[in-house]
Design a protein around this motif. Structure first.
Motif, PDB file in Angstrom:
ATOM      1  N   SER A 241       0.828  -1.203   0.000  1.00 22.58           N
ATOM      2  CA  SER A 241       0.000   0.000   0.000  1.00 22.58           C
ATOM      3  C   SER A 241       0.863   1.254   0.000  1.00 22.58           C
ATOM      4  CB  SER A 241      -0.895   0.033   1.249  1.00 22.58           C
ATOM      5  OG  SER A 241      -1.784  -1.058   1.272  1.00 22.58           O
ATOM      6  N   LEU A 242       0.305   2.305  -0.544  1.00 20.71           N
ATOM      7  CA  LEU A 242       0.891   3.644  -0.478  1.00 20.71           C
ATOM      8  C   LEU A 242      -0.249   4.646  -0.349  1.00 20.71           C
ATOM      9  CD1 LEU A 242       3.606   3.725  -3.326  1.00 20.71           C
ATOM     10  CD2 LEU A 242       4.050   3.844  -0.875  1.00 20.71           C
ATOM     11  N   ARG A 243       0.045   5.772   0.268  1.00 12.32           N
ATOM     12  CA  ARG A 243      -0.910   6.874   0.304  1.00 12.32           C
ATOM     13  C   ARG A 243      -0.259   8.095  -0.308  1.00 12.32           C
ATOM     14  NH1 ARG A 243      -4.264  10.090   5.027  1.00 12.32           N
ATOM     15  NH2 ARG A 243      -2.232  11.058   5.435  1.00 12.32           N
ATOM     16  N   LEU A 244      -0.841   8.578  -1.391  1.00 11.27           N
ATOM     17  CA  LEU A 244      -0.381   9.802  -2.022  1.00 11.27           C
ATOM     18  C   LEU A 244      -1.125  10.988  -1.442  1.00 11.27           C
ATOM     19  CD1 LEU A 244      -0.264   8.720  -5.777  1.00 11.27           C
ATOM     20  CD2 LEU A 244       1.457   8.392  -3.987  1.00 11.27           C
ATOM     21  N   SER A 245      -0.410  12.096  -1.333  1.00 14.38           N
ATOM     22  CA  SER A 245      -1.011  13.345  -0.892  1.00 14.38           C
ATOM     23  C   SER A 245      -0.775  14.406  -1.946  1.00 14.38           C
ATOM     24  CB  SER A 245      -0.395  13.812   0.432  1.00 14.38           C
ATOM     25  OG  SER A 245      -0.621  12.882   1.459  1.00 14.38           O
ATOM     26  N   CYS A 246      -1.709  15.323  -2.031  1.00 11.91           N
ATOM     27  CA  CYS A 246      -1.582  16.454  -2.944  1.00 11.91           C
ATOM     28  C   CYS A 246      -1.960  17.703  -2.163  1.00 11.91           C
ATOM     29  CB  CYS A 246      -2.487  16.277  -4.148  1.00 11.91           C
ATOM     30  SG  CYS A 246      -2.533  17.691  -5.260  1.00 11.91           S
ATOM     31  N   ALA A 247      -0.967  18.518  -1.857  1.00 15.45           N
ATOM     32  CA  ALA A 247      -1.187  19.730  -1.081  1.00 15.45           C
ATOM     33  C   ALA A 247      -1.374  20.912  -2.024  1.00 15.45           C
ATOM     34  CB  ALA A 247       0.002  19.977  -0.162  1.00 15.45           C
ATOM     35  N   ALA A 248      -2.405  21.691  -1.753  1.00 19.44           N
ATOM     36  CA  ALA A 248      -2.733  22.839  -2.593  1.00 19.44           C
ATOM     37  C   ALA A 248      -2.478  24.132  -1.844  1.00 19.44           C
ATOM     38  CB  ALA A 248      -4.187  22.761  -3.021  1.00 19.44           C
ATOM     39  N   SER A 249      -1.933  25.085  -2.545  1.00 21.32           N
ATOM     40  CA  SER A 249      -1.792  26.427  -1.985  1.00 21.32           C
ATOM     41  C   SER A 249      -3.037  27.220  -2.342  1.00 21.32           C
ATOM     42  CB  SER A 249      -0.562  27.117  -2.574  1.00 21.32           C
ATOM     43  OG  SER A 249      -0.729  27.289  -3.972  1.00 21.32           O
ATOM     44  N   GLY A 250      -3.239  28.348  -1.678  1.00 24.36           N
ATOM     45  CA  GLY A 250      -4.362  29.201  -2.024  1.00 24.36           C
ATOM     46  C   GLY A 250      -5.588  28.933  -1.178  1.00 24.36           C
ATOM     47  N   ARG A 251      -6.504  29.900  -1.188  1.00 22.52           N
ATOM     48  CA  ARG A 251      -7.668  29.841  -0.307  1.00 22.52           C
ATOM     49  C   ARG A 251      -8.923  29.359  -1.007  1.00 22.52           C
ATOM     50  NH1 ARG A 251      -7.605  35.815   2.082  1.00 22.52           N
ATOM     51  NH2 ARG A 251      -7.072  36.244  -0.090  1.00 22.52           N
TER      52      ARG A 251
ATOM     53  N   GLU B  99      -3.927   8.675 -17.923  1.00 25.41           N
ATOM     54  CA  GLU B  99      -5.256   8.109 -17.719  1.00 25.41           C
ATOM     55  C   GLU B  99      -5.835   8.510 -16.375  1.00 25.41           C
ATOM     56  OE1 GLU B  99      -5.289   3.844 -17.685  1.00 25.41           O
ATOM     57  OE2 GLU B  99      -3.880   3.691 -16.017  1.00 25.41           O
ATOM     58  N   PHE B 100      -7.150   8.606 -16.353  1.00 24.14           N
ATOM     59  CA  PHE B 100      -7.885   8.940 -15.132  1.00 24.14           C
ATOM     60  C   PHE B 100      -7.789   7.781 -14.148  1.00 24.14           C
ATOM     61  CE2 PHE B 100     -11.185  10.906 -12.665  1.00 24.14           C
ATOM     62  CZ  PHE B 100     -11.975   9.872 -12.188  1.00 24.14           C
ATOM     63  N   VAL B 101      -7.600   8.139 -12.885  1.00 20.30           N
ATOM     64  CA  VAL B 101      -7.565   7.132 -11.818  1.00 20.30           C
ATOM     65  C   VAL B 101      -8.761   7.302 -10.885  1.00 20.30           C
ATOM     66  CG1 VAL B 101      -6.272   6.257  -9.833  1.00 20.30           C
ATOM     67  CG2 VAL B 101      -5.058   6.949 -11.917  1.00 20.30           C
ATOM     68  N   ALA B 102      -8.933   8.533 -10.374  1.00 25.84           N
ATOM     69  CA  ALA B 102     -10.006   8.780  -9.420  1.00 25.84           C
ATOM     70  C   ALA B 102     -10.300  10.272  -9.380  1.00 25.84           C
ATOM     71  CB  ALA B 102      -9.622   8.290  -8.020  1.00 25.84           C
ATOM     72  N   GLY B 103     -11.533  10.614  -8.999  1.00 23.57           N
ATOM     73  CA  GLY B 103     -11.909  12.011  -8.881  1.00 23.57           C
ATOM     74  C   GLY B 103     -12.846  12.219  -7.706  1.00 23.57           C
ATOM     75  N   ILE B 104     -12.885  13.454  -7.221  1.00 27.13           N
ATOM     76  CA  ILE B 104     -13.720  13.789  -6.073  1.00 27.13           C
ATOM     77  C   ILE B 104     -14.257  15.195  -6.258  1.00 27.13           C
ATOM     78  CG2 ILE B 104     -11.752  14.631  -4.704  1.00 27.13           C
ATOM     79  CD1 ILE B 104     -13.106  13.307  -2.246  1.00 27.13           C
ATOM     80  N   ASN B 105     -15.508  15.402  -5.879  1.00 28.72           N
ATOM     81  CA  ASN B 105     -16.087  16.724  -6.058  1.00 28.72           C
ATOM     82  C   ASN B 105     -15.608  17.669  -4.959  1.00 28.72           C
ATOM     83  OD1 ASN B 105     -17.607  15.752  -3.918  1.00 28.72           O
ATOM     84  ND2 ASN B 105     -19.530  16.604  -4.676  1.00 28.72           N
TER      85      ASN B 105
ATOM     86  N   VAL C 154     -12.298  -0.464  -5.735  1.00 21.37           N
ATOM     87  CA  VAL C 154     -12.157  -1.305  -4.537  1.00 21.37           C
ATOM     88  C   VAL C 154     -10.757  -1.181  -3.947  1.00 21.37           C
ATOM     89  CG1 VAL C 154     -12.295  -3.617  -3.552  1.00 21.37           C
ATOM     90  CG2 VAL C 154     -13.885  -2.944  -5.339  1.00 21.37           C
ATOM     91  N   ARG C 155      -9.734  -1.063  -4.778  1.00 23.17           N
ATOM     92  CA  ARG C 155      -8.363  -1.023  -4.270  1.00 23.17           C
ATOM     93  C   ARG C 155      -7.928   0.374  -3.856  1.00 23.17           C
ATOM     94  NH1 ARG C 155      -4.234  -2.220  -7.520  1.00 23.17           N
ATOM     95  NH2 ARG C 155      -5.284  -1.552  -9.441  1.00 23.17           N
ATOM     96  N   PHE C 156      -8.390   1.407  -4.571  1.00 19.33           N
ATOM     97  CA  PHE C 156      -7.964   2.783  -4.316  1.00 19.33           C
ATOM     98  C   PHE C 156      -9.116   3.576  -3.710  1.00 19.33           C
ATOM     99  CE2 PHE C 156      -4.476   3.248  -7.839  1.00 19.33           C
ATOM    100  CZ  PHE C 156      -3.872   2.087  -7.382  1.00 19.33           C
ATOM    101  N   THR C 157      -8.774   4.555  -2.870  1.00 16.21           N
ATOM    102  CA  THR C 157      -9.764   5.451  -2.284  1.00 16.21           C
ATOM    103  C   THR C 157      -9.268   6.884  -2.346  1.00 16.21           C
ATOM    104  OG1 THR C 157     -10.496   3.720  -0.742  1.00 16.21           O
ATOM    105  CG2 THR C 157     -11.137   5.987  -0.248  1.00 16.21           C
ATOM    106  N   ILE C 158     -10.078   7.760  -2.925  1.00 20.05           N
ATOM    107  CA  ILE C 158      -9.754   9.185  -2.956  1.00 20.05           C
ATOM    108  C   ILE C 158     -10.522   9.889  -1.853  1.00 20.05           C
ATOM    109  CG2 ILE C 158     -11.554   9.716  -4.665  1.00 20.05           C
ATOM    110  CD1 ILE C 158      -9.622  11.818  -5.842  1.00 20.05           C
TER     111      ILE C 158
ATOM    112  N   LEU D 167      -4.859   9.923  -2.048  1.00 18.58           N
ATOM    113  CA  LEU D 167      -5.185   8.712  -2.793  1.00 18.58           C
ATOM    114  C   LEU D 167      -4.580   7.538  -2.030  1.00 18.58           C
ATOM    115  CD1 LEU D 167      -6.566   7.604  -5.367  1.00 18.58           C
ATOM    116  CD2 LEU D 167      -4.283   7.564  -6.411  1.00 18.58           C
ATOM    117  N   GLN D 168      -5.436   6.785  -1.353  1.00 19.75           N
ATOM    118  CA  GLN D 168      -4.999   5.583  -0.654  1.00 19.75           C
ATOM    119  C   GLN D 168      -5.015   4.428  -1.643  1.00 19.75           C
ATOM    120  OE1 GLN D 168      -3.941   5.087   2.629  1.00 19.75           O
ATOM    121  NE2 GLN D 168      -3.441   3.037   1.888  1.00 19.75           N
ATOM    122  N   MET D 169      -3.871   3.796  -1.819  1.00 21.55           N
ATOM    123  CA  MET D 169      -3.735   2.722  -2.801  1.00 21.55           C
ATOM    124  C   MET D 169      -3.362   1.433  -2.084  1.00 21.55           C
ATOM    125  SD  MET D 169      -1.699   4.755  -5.823  1.00 21.55           S
ATOM    126  CE  MET D 169      -0.182   4.861  -4.892  1.00 21.55           C
TER     127      MET D 169
END
Length: 124
Positions: free
Chosen positions: A17-27, A46-52, A66-70, A81-83
């Protein structure tokens, strides 16, 4: 406009398993739909996952369901992204992307901002 920085990639054995993080700047992070994409050598992105924007709606590519969670934490300006149960075919550079005011899209061209990517390598 936000700026995005991914982290958490690395080398892992198949089944790990790995967990990816994506940190965003700005308000204005909470106004963006977010996506994770990946690109393997010689292949298209290619698209992997999306979230509103609120985190109440998610979509996944069939290959990772089933394997990945955004997920996202708007208070921390971060999307994750939990993989789990990683496979060698998951090996790629993983990118996070932001779509201002939009809904979740499978198409890279719909996204306004991209991170620099983080390498994920899964050994067999």
């Amino acid at each position: 406009q936000v700026q995005l920085v991914e982290s958490g990639g690395g080398l892992v054995q198949a089944g790990g398993s790995l967990r990816l993080s994506c940190a965003a700047s700005g308000r204005t992070f909470s106004r963006y739909a977010m996506g994770w994409f990946r690109q393997a050598p010689g292949k298209e992105r290619e698209f992997v996952a999306g979230i509103n924007w609120s985190g109440t709606s998610t979509y996944y590519a069939d290959s990772v369901k089933v394997r990945f969670t955004i997920s996202r934490d708007n208070a921390k300006n971060t999307v994750y992204l939990q993989m789990n149960s990683l496979k060698p075919e998951d090996t790629a550079v993983y990118y996070c992307a932001a779509d201002y005011g939009g809904s979740i899209s499978y198409y890279p061209g719909e996204y306004d901002v991209w991170g620099q990517g983080t390498q994920v390598t899964v050994s067999s």
